[in-house]
Design a protein around this motif. Structure first.
Motif, PDB file in Angstrom:
ATOM      1  N   ALA A 104      27.989  43.657  34.748  1.00  0.00           N
ATOM      2  CA  ALA A 104      26.913  42.903  35.389  1.00  0.00           C
ATOM      3  C   ALA A 104      25.547  43.392  34.920  1.00  0.00           C
ATOM      4  O   ALA A 104      24.631  42.584  34.688  1.00  0.00           O
ATOM      5  N   ALA A 105      25.376  44.707  34.773  1.00  0.00           N
ATOM      6  CA  ALA A 105      24.095  45.251  34.307  1.00  0.00           C
ATOM      7  C   ALA A 105      23.803  44.786  32.882  1.00  0.00           C
ATOM      8  O   ALA A 105      22.670  44.381  32.567  1.00  0.00           O
ATOM      9  N   ARG A 106      24.809  44.795  32.014  1.00  0.00           N
ATOM     10  CA  ARG A 106      24.605  44.319  30.635  1.00  0.00           C
ATOM     11  C   ARG A 106      24.287  42.829  30.617  1.00  0.00           C
ATOM     12  O   ARG A 106      23.437  42.369  29.847  1.00  0.00           O
ATOM     13  N   SER A 107      24.958  42.074  31.481  1.00  0.00           N
ATOM     14  CA  SER A 107      24.720  40.635  31.546  1.00  0.00           C
ATOM     15  C   SER A 107      23.279  40.337  31.984  1.00  0.00           C
ATOM     16  O   SER A 107      22.594  39.497  31.381  1.00  0.00           O
ATOM     17  N   LEU A 108      22.814  41.023  33.003  1.00  0.00           N
ATOM     18  CA  LEU A 108      21.433  40.820  33.465  1.00  0.00           C
ATOM     19  C   LEU A 108      20.426  41.316  32.434  1.00  0.00           C
ATOM     20  O   LEU A 108      19.356  40.713  32.268  1.00  0.00           O
ATOM     21  N   ALA A 109      20.747  42.391  31.723  1.00  0.00           N
ATOM     22  CA  ALA A 109      19.839  42.909  30.702  1.00  0.00           C
ATOM     23  C   ALA A 109      19.704  41.935  29.537  1.00  0.00           C
ATOM     24  O   ALA A 109      18.648  41.866  28.900  1.00  0.00           O
ATOM     25  N   ARG A 110      20.733  41.141  29.245  1.00  0.00           N
ATOM     26  CA  ARG A 110      20.675  40.129  28.185  1.00  0.00           C
ATOM     27  C   ARG A 110      19.883  38.904  28.613  1.00  0.00           C
ATOM     28  O   ARG A 110      19.588  38.038  27.801  1.00  0.00           O
ATOM     29  N   GLY A 111      19.602  38.797  29.909  1.00  0.00           N
ATOM     30  CA  GLY A 111      18.845  37.652  30.396  1.00  0.00           C
ATOM     31  C   GLY A 111      19.679  36.615  31.106  1.00  0.00           C
ATOM     32  O   GLY A 111      19.180  35.533  31.434  1.00  0.00           O
ATOM     33  N   ASP A 112      20.954  36.894  31.349  1.00  0.00           N
ATOM     34  CA  ASP A 112      21.784  35.955  32.099  1.00  0.00           C
ATOM     35  C   ASP A 112      21.310  35.881  33.551  1.00  0.00           C
ATOM     36  O   ASP A 112      20.616  36.758  34.047  1.00  0.00           O
ATOM     37  N   CYS A 165      23.336  50.941  34.875  1.00  0.00           N
ATOM     38  CA  CYS A 165      22.053  50.451  34.355  1.00  0.00           C
ATOM     39  C   CYS A 165      22.195  50.116  32.881  1.00  0.00           C
ATOM     40  O   CYS A 165      23.022  50.707  32.176  1.00  0.00           O
ATOM     41  N   ALA A 166      21.411  49.163  32.450  1.00  0.00           N
ATOM     42  CA  ALA A 166      21.403  48.770  31.025  1.00  0.00           C
ATOM     43  C   ALA A 166      19.946  48.573  30.610  1.00  0.00           C
ATOM     44  O   ALA A 166      19.110  48.160  31.418  1.00  0.00           O
ATOM     45  N   LEU A 167      19.659  48.870  29.371  1.00  0.00           N
ATOM     46  CA  LEU A 167      18.303  48.699  28.832  1.00  0.00           C
ATOM     47  C   LEU A 167      17.989  47.216  28.736  1.00  0.00           C
ATOM     48  O   LEU A 167      18.762  46.448  28.162  1.00  0.00           O
TER      49      LEU A 167
END
Length: 136
Positions: free
Chosen positions: A70-78, A130-132
């Motif tokens: 979920a953190a990676r998905s939100l970090a990509r802009g999803d 967390c994701a950048l």
């Protein structure tokens, strides 16, 4: 001195028993069954708790993986809805709290235990990741 009858005891015949400490009756008959019946529920309870603990550990691993996804998905802009869908696919009943910490997009998840006995005591599992931001 060895008995002339070998290892067998002679039949004393009628009268008083020459060895009052010796008992030819089955005085302990059924004690093994009673002990077994007492121990079996305790062993089954311990086994059930161990299996429940394994189930909770598996749920914690799925929750941690879902938080990272979920953190990676939100970090990509999803969208938050897409990230929440990923979480629900992995762990039913989990709640998601997204937040921004500087350049990072973080997700915190919590879910009640899937093992009913632990859930009755209020065990709630939590995971975060967390994701950048920016898809890097």
């Amino acid at each position: 001195m060895r008995s002339p009858w070998g290892s067998r005891r002679p039949d004393p015949g009628p009268g008083p028993d020459p060895d009052p400490g010796h008992c030819d009756c089955d005085c302990d008959r059924g004690s093994v069954t009673a002990e077994f019946a007492t121990v079996v529920p305790a062993v089954l309870l311990v086994l059930a708790i161990c299996l429940g603990a394994l189930q909770v550990v598996g749920q914690q691993v799925r929750l941690t993986d879902a938080a990272a996804d979920a953190a990676r998905s939100l970090a990509r802009g999803d969208s938050v809805g897409r990230a929440a869908g990923l979480v629900q696919q992995a762990v039913q009943g989990a709640s998601m709290t997204p937040e921004r910490r500087g350049e990072f997009v973080c997700v915190n998840l919590s879910a009640p235990s899937s093992f009913a006995a632990f859930a009755a005591f209020g065990l709630t599992l939590r995971a975060g990741s967390c994701a950048l931001g920016g898809g890097l």
